[in-house]
Design a protein around this motif. Structure first.
Motif, mmCIF file in Angstrom:
data_model
loop_
_atom_site.group_PDB
_atom_site.id
_atom_site.type_symbol
_atom_site.label_atom_id
_atom_site.label_comp_id
_atom_site.label_asym_id
_atom_site.label_seq_id
_atom_site.Cartn_x
_atom_site.Cartn_y
_atom_site.Cartn_z
ATOM 1 N N CYS A 103 7.069 82.387 59.053
ATOM 2 C CA CYS A 103 7.213 81.358 59.531
ATOM 3 C C CYS A 103 7.261 81.347 60.780
ATOM 4 C CB CYS A 103 7.500 80.004 59.193
ATOM 5 S SG CYS A 103 7.228 79.599 56.634
ATOM 6 N N ALA A 104 7.126 80.965 61.560
ATOM 7 C CA ALA A 104 7.382 80.809 62.809
ATOM 8 C C ALA A 104 7.693 79.153 63.321
ATOM 9 C CB ALA A 104 6.015 80.370 64.007
ATOM 10 N N VAL A 105 9.056 79.448 63.917
ATOM 11 C CA VAL A 105 8.915 77.289 63.980
ATOM 12 C C VAL A 105 9.039 77.614 66.032
ATOM 13 C CG1 VAL A 105 10.569 75.549 64.187
ATOM 14 C CG2 VAL A 105 10.407 77.080 61.678
ATOM 15 N N ALA A 106 8.659 76.305 66.260
ATOM 16 C CA ALA A 106 8.098 75.762 67.737
ATOM 17 C C ALA A 106 9.417 74.258 67.574
ATOM 18 C CB ALA A 106 7.658 76.306 68.442
ATOM 19 N N ALA A 107 10.086 74.124 68.699
ATOM 20 C CA ALA A 107 10.820 73.352 68.208
ATOM 21 C C ALA A 107 10.589 72.672 69.542
ATOM 22 C CB ALA A 107 12.924 73.252 68.436
ATOM 23 N N LEU A 108 9.982 71.394 70.024
ATOM 24 C CA LEU A 108 9.369 71.069 71.656
ATOM 25 C C LEU A 108 9.837 69.910 71.965
ATOM 26 C CD1 LEU A 108 5.383 72.470 70.654
ATOM 27 C CD2 LEU A 108 7.931 73.649 71.788
ATOM 28 N N THR A 109 10.548 68.951 71.295
ATOM 29 C CA THR A 109 10.480 66.953 71.021
ATOM 30 C C THR A 109 11.925 67.050 72.731
ATOM 31 O OG1 THR A 109 12.540 66.889 69.989
ATOM 32 C CG2 THR A 109 10.577 66.823 68.442
ATOM 33 N N LEU A 120 15.999 74.239 64.109
ATOM 34 C CA LEU A 120 16.384 75.174 64.965
ATOM 35 C C LEU A 120 17.569 76.451 63.835
ATOM 36 C CD1 LEU A 120 16.815 74.457 68.637
ATOM 37 C CD2 LEU A 120 15.279 76.089 67.214
ATOM 38 N N ILE A 121 18.480 75.569 63.744
ATOM 39 C CA ILE A 121 19.259 76.414 62.301
ATOM 40 C C ILE A 121 18.715 76.354 61.027
ATOM 41 C CG2 ILE A 121 21.340 75.713 60.852
ATOM 42 C CD1 ILE A 121 22.410 73.609 63.197
ATOM 43 N N ALA A 122 17.781 75.879 60.703
ATOM 44 C CA ALA A 122 17.022 76.164 59.145
ATOM 45 C C ALA A 122 16.401 77.080 59.452
ATOM 46 C CB ALA A 122 16.363 74.758 58.791
ATOM 47 N N ALA A 123 15.251 77.710 60.546
ATOM 48 C CA ALA A 123 14.459 78.569 60.806
ATOM 49 C C ALA A 123 15.508 79.826 61.261
ATOM 50 C CB ALA A 123 13.626 78.031 61.965
ATOM 51 N N LEU A 124 16.496 79.852 61.767
ATOM 52 C CA LEU A 124 17.536 80.836 61.972
ATOM 53 C C LEU A 124 17.827 81.169 60.595
ATOM 54 C CD1 LEU A 124 19.236 80.095 65.186
ATOM 55 C CD2 LEU A 124 17.771 81.506 64.719
ATOM 56 N N ARG A 125 18.327 80.476 59.843
ATOM 57 C CA ARG A 125 18.725 80.617 58.276
ATOM 58 C C ARG A 125 17.975 81.512 57.593
ATOM 59 N NH1 ARG A 125 23.350 75.879 57.578
ATOM 60 N NH2 ARG A 125 24.810 76.480 59.368
ATOM 61 N N ALA A 126 16.355 80.877 57.567
ATOM 62 C CA ALA A 126 15.654 81.550 56.880
ATOM 63 C C ALA A 126 15.247 82.683 57.356
ATOM 64 C CB ALA A 126 14.133 80.446 57.256
ATOM 65 N N ARG A 160 25.759 74.126 70.840
ATOM 66 C CA ARG A 160 25.716 73.276 69.790
ATOM 67 C C ARG A 160 25.424 73.921 68.996
ATOM 68 N NH1 ARG A 160 22.088 70.166 73.423
ATOM 69 N NH2 ARG A 160 20.259 71.436 72.413
ATOM 70 N N LEU A 161 24.750 74.614 68.709
ATOM 71 C CA LEU A 161 24.586 75.947 67.828
ATOM 72 C C LEU A 161 25.628 76.404 67.292
ATOM 73 C CD1 LEU A 161 20.789 76.788 68.543
ATOM 74 C CD2 LEU A 161 21.658 74.771 66.821
ATOM 75 N N THR A 162 26.586 76.915 68.515
ATOM 76 C CA THR A 162 27.365 77.990 67.801
ATOM 77 C C THR A 162 28.479 76.475 66.959
ATOM 78 O OG1 THR A 162 27.186 79.521 69.860
ATOM 79 C CG2 THR A 162 29.654 78.921 68.995
ATOM 80 N N GLU A 163 28.760 75.608 67.381
ATOM 81 C CA GLU A 163 30.210 74.623 66.926
ATOM 82 C C GLU A 163 29.278 74.337 66.128
ATOM 83 O OE1 GLU A 163 29.978 71.019 69.371
ATOM 84 O OE2 GLU A 163 30.699 72.261 71.296
ATOM 85 N N ALA A 164 28.167 74.353 65.121
ATOM 86 C CA ALA A 164 27.134 74.225 64.116
ATOM 87 C C ALA A 164 27.530 75.092 62.963
ATOM 88 C CB ALA A 164 26.172 72.993 64.516
ATOM 89 N N GLY A 165 28.210 76.213 63.870
ATOM 90 C CA GLY A 165 28.361 77.639 62.313
ATOM 91 C C GLY A 165 27.143 78.617 62.932
ATOM 92 N N SER A 166 26.064 78.640 63.717
ATOM 93 C CA SER A 166 25.387 79.308 63.559
ATOM 94 C C SER A 166 25.966 80.916 64.124
ATOM 95 C CB SER A 166 23.999 79.167 64.709
ATOM 96 O OG SER A 166 23.142 77.964 64.092
ATOM 97 N N THR A 167 25.756 81.883 64.397
ATOM 98 C CA THR A 167 26.220 83.305 65.061
ATOM 99 C C THR A 167 25.533 83.546 66.052
ATOM 100 O OG1 THR A 167 24.641 84.633 63.486
ATOM 101 C CG2 THR A 167 26.806 83.838 62.510
#
Length: 233
Positions: free
Chosen positions: A140-146, A156-162, A182-189
């Protein structure tokens, strides 16, 4: 083809995992090579080449003619945001046989009139990706554009974890720096965040929504062809 081999192929297809069926033309002997085992196979380089192209074909190896039947899961593109770029991106992606889904909780934007024939999910990404949208995976490819963190970040978090093979996000470098926080604070590495293509798309000097869509699609294709050479973890 033996019933057992067909069942194994079908199992790999259902699990959205790549596989190559190697058939000896002379004697009809067959063996199935799963993607996870390709790196250790005697034909590793040859198999990787055909996997990268996603095409079947006749080859010669060690004086034998072999037919490689390549089975690769259909690539899905999940676009976060029913924006102008998405309107240009969806038909371009469909022309390349990518299965496109657009997610945007803003019902004023996610309308059939703006996206004729394109699957729309008018829900927040965390809800959509946990329900009506099939699970994300490495095909899967995910593009976040909003440009809206409340919409883009959960996707983005869901895509990285998947382990999606491509994860892109619209925005300037300054915008991405705030996103990283923000993503770091949310637990992404750091390694996960480093996989995000931001600013999204190849640097072709794109200005219009259609040009930006083209740059995104080009980056997706480039990443797909490069990553298919690698075996699964």
């Amino acid at each position: 083809m033996r019933t057992e081999t067909l069942a194994e192929l079908n199992a790999e297809r259902a699990a959205r995992r790549a596989a190559i069926l190697v058939t000896d033309v002379a004697d009809g002997g067959q063996r199935l090579v799963r993607e996870a085992a390709m790196a250790a196979d005697p034909l590793a380089d040859l198999l990787a080449s055909y996997l990268a192209r996603g095409k079947s074909g006749l080859v010669e190896a060690d004086g034998r003619q072999l037919f490689l039947t390549v089975q690769v899961p259909p690539v899905r593109l999940v676009v976060i945001g029913a924006v102008h770029i998405s309107q240009a991106l969806a038909p371009m992606a469909a022309a390349l046989d990518l299965a496109v889904t657009i997610i945007d909780p803003r019902t004023a934007f996610a309308t059939p009139e703006r996206f004729p024939g394109v699957p729309l999910v008018a829900q927040w990404p965390d809800v959509a990706l946990a329900g009506p949208v099939p699970p994300l995976d490495r095909y899967c490819a995910v593009a976040a554009l909003t440009h809206d963190p409340k919409i883009d970040d959960p996707a983005l978090i869901a895509a990285l974890r998947a382990g999606c093979f491509y994860v892109g996000a619209l925005g300037s470098r300054k915008t991405h720096a705030r996103r990283v926080e923000r993503l770091t604070e949310a637990g992404s590495t750091e390694a996960e965040i480093g996989r995000i293509a931001a600013p999204v798309g190849l640097d072709i000097g794109a200005v219009s929504p259609a040009e930006i869509a083209l740059s995104i699609l080009a980056e997706i294709v480039a990443t797909l062809r490069r990553d298919r050479i690698r075996t699964a973890p």
